[in-house]
Design a protein around this motif. Structure first.
Motif, mmCIF file in Angstrom:
data_model
loop_
_atom_site.group_PDB
_atom_site.id
_atom_site.type_symbol
_atom_site.label_atom_id
_atom_site.label_comp_id
_atom_site.label_asym_id
_atom_site.label_seq_id
_atom_site.Cartn_x
_atom_site.Cartn_y
_atom_site.Cartn_z
ATOM 1 N N PRO A 132 141.991 74.202 92.059
ATOM 2 C CA PRO A 132 141.093 75.356 92.295
ATOM 3 C C PRO A 132 141.360 76.460 91.276
ATOM 4 O O PRO A 132 141.893 77.527 91.608
ATOM 5 C CB PRO A 132 141.459 75.776 93.720
ATOM 6 C CG PRO A 132 142.912 75.419 93.854
ATOM 7 C CD PRO A 132 143.092 74.148 93.041
ATOM 8 N N ASP A 135 140.164 80.102 91.955
ATOM 9 C CA ASP A 135 140.949 80.782 92.983
ATOM 10 C C ASP A 135 142.316 81.199 92.435
ATOM 11 O O ASP A 135 142.805 82.297 92.730
ATOM 12 C CB ASP A 135 141.147 79.862 94.194
ATOM 13 C CG ASP A 135 139.855 79.595 94.939
ATOM 14 O OD1 ASP A 135 138.892 80.374 94.743
ATOM 15 O OD2 ASP A 135 139.795 78.620 95.705
ATOM 16 N N ARG A 138 141.896 84.197 90.126
ATOM 17 C CA ARG A 138 141.670 85.433 90.874
ATOM 18 C C ARG A 138 142.968 85.945 91.515
ATOM 19 O O ARG A 138 143.215 87.160 91.554
ATOM 20 C CB ARG A 138 140.599 85.206 91.952
ATOM 21 C CG ARG A 138 139.179 85.187 91.409
ATOM 22 C CD ARG A 138 138.163 85.240 92.522
ATOM 23 N NE ARG A 138 138.122 83.993 93.283
ATOM 24 C CZ ARG A 138 137.303 82.987 92.996
ATOM 25 N NH1 ARG A 138 136.470 83.073 91.960
ATOM 26 N NH2 ARG A 138 137.306 81.903 93.744
ATOM 27 N N TRP A 139 143.798 85.033 92.007
ATOM 28 C CA TRP A 139 145.061 85.451 92.609
ATOM 29 C C TRP A 139 145.990 86.048 91.549
ATOM 30 O O TRP A 139 146.642 87.068 91.778
ATOM 31 C CB TRP A 139 145.721 84.266 93.302
ATOM 32 C CG TRP A 139 147.051 84.590 93.913
ATOM 33 C CD1 TRP A 139 148.291 84.232 93.465
ATOM 34 C CD2 TRP A 139 147.276 85.366 95.097
ATOM 35 N NE1 TRP A 139 149.271 84.720 94.279
ATOM 36 C CE2 TRP A 139 148.680 85.428 95.298
ATOM 37 C CE3 TRP A 139 146.433 86.008 96.004
ATOM 38 C CZ2 TRP A 139 149.258 86.109 96.370
ATOM 39 C CZ3 TRP A 139 147.004 86.692 97.072
ATOM 40 C CH2 TRP A 139 148.398 86.737 97.251
#
Length: 337
Positions: A132, A135, A138-139
């Motif tokens: 991912p 994701d 973004r983290w």
């Protein structure tokens, strides 16, 4: 290549590897079919083969498993189990491959076991597109406060911790080139180098650098710019390893929050695991295919007949022929009034 048609996702490795043998194509599609069992513990295969190299997967199940895998990548216990499965597959394939290499006798049963072990390891190639990445980026941006820094960090996390096979090839080839120019060369050195790096440059059944004469011709053809490029690859690999070590400070940005620490560790570890998988799989893919091809030739068996079991799925039973007029259908209920 992934494409969608109606309610199916079609993985077509014939498009990705047009020059690959039937066995190589089968190993890729069988690996994808084994992805749910090997990586997620689900017994059912991911789809069914149209033919070796072409796998059809129901789109609903395809999307569900990828979503499930992506969510579990933030779970430290899942990531630890995933790493253990990878190393178990590598160990199993290493044992199976060594039983085919000289002086071991290349028995048919041992060849089959090596093919099956390689097919299980090939399940990990799905990590190439299952991670991912959005994701994770973004983290990382949330932790660093910078989307730009997050992108650079993610690229460094996708570098394997062990030396890369292409960097190994570059280092060994550059060293051999310099020795050859200096007159420090012999047929024995050429044969040893072909054994060491022939499978690193090309992982399939066709490996021209397994031939010492072909490899020596390549080394003699290198000009100053080519040799400098090989040396630069080695230096870039060492620099990437040093930068990667500094990125361990990322955990300090979690401010000690237990949930954030666990998520950060899981996501960064699964990235490094994916890079390591790609590296180790490519190494053993080349070495094992070389051993399988040599053993099959000794047994006078065509390698393309040694397909993994995951490619031999039972055929779908044909539908019973339908009559032109079916009086049992709902539209003909008036007949029974």
């Amino acid at each position: 290549m992934e494409s969608r048609w109606r309610d199916l996702v079609i993985l077509d490795y014939e498009v990705d590897f047009p020059a690959a043998s039937r066995l190589e194509l089968a190993l890729y599609s069988a690996g994808a079919a084994l992805f749910p069992r090997v990586l997620l513990g689900e017994p059912a295969p991911w789809g069914r083969h149209r033919r070796p190299g072409v796998l059809e997967i129901p789109a609903v199940r395809y999307d569900r498993l990828l979503d499930d895998f992506g969510a579990r990548c933030a779970d430290p216990s899942f990531v630890r189990r995933l790493g253990a499965r990878l190393h178990a597959c590598l160990d199993r394939l290493a044992r199976a491959t060594r039983r085919l290499e000289p002086p071991a006798p290349p028995r048919r049963g041992r060849i089959v076991k090596a093919v099956e072990a390689l097919a299980e390891l090939m399940a990990f190639h799905v990590l190439n597109w299952a991670l991912p990445l959005d994701d994770i980026r973004r983290w990382l941006a949330r932790l660093t406060g910078s989307p730009h820094a997050a992108r650079g960090l993610l690229m460094r996390l996708l570098v394997p911790t062990n030396p890369a096979h292409l960097a190994d090839f570059a280092a060994l080839a550059a060293s051999a080139h310099h020795d050859l120019r200096a007159g420090d060369w012999s047929p024995r050195r050429a044969a040893q180098l072909a054994t060491d790096v022939g499978h690193l440059q090309s992982p399939g059944l066709a490996r021209p650098f397994d031939d010492p004469a072909v490899l020596e011709t390549y080394l003699r053809s290198l000009g100053p710019d080519d040799a400098a490029y090989l040396d630069a690859m080695r230096s870039a690999r060492d620099d990437a390893r040093r930068r990667l070590a500094r990125d361990t400070a990322l955990l300090l940005l979690t401010a000690g929050d237990a949930a954030a620490v666990a998520r950060t560790w899981a996501l960064t570890t699964v990235c490094r695991l994916a890079a390591e998988e790609e590296e180790q799989r490519r190494r053993w893919q080349g070495r094992s295919l070389r051993a399988i091809g040599t053993a099959a030739a000794h047994q006078r068996v065509a390698p393309d007949r040694l397909l993994p079991r995951a490619c031999h799925l039972p055929p779908t039973p044909p539908e019973a022929p339908r009559p032109i007029v079916d009086p049992t259908a709902a539209g003909w209920a008036w007949l029974s009034c």
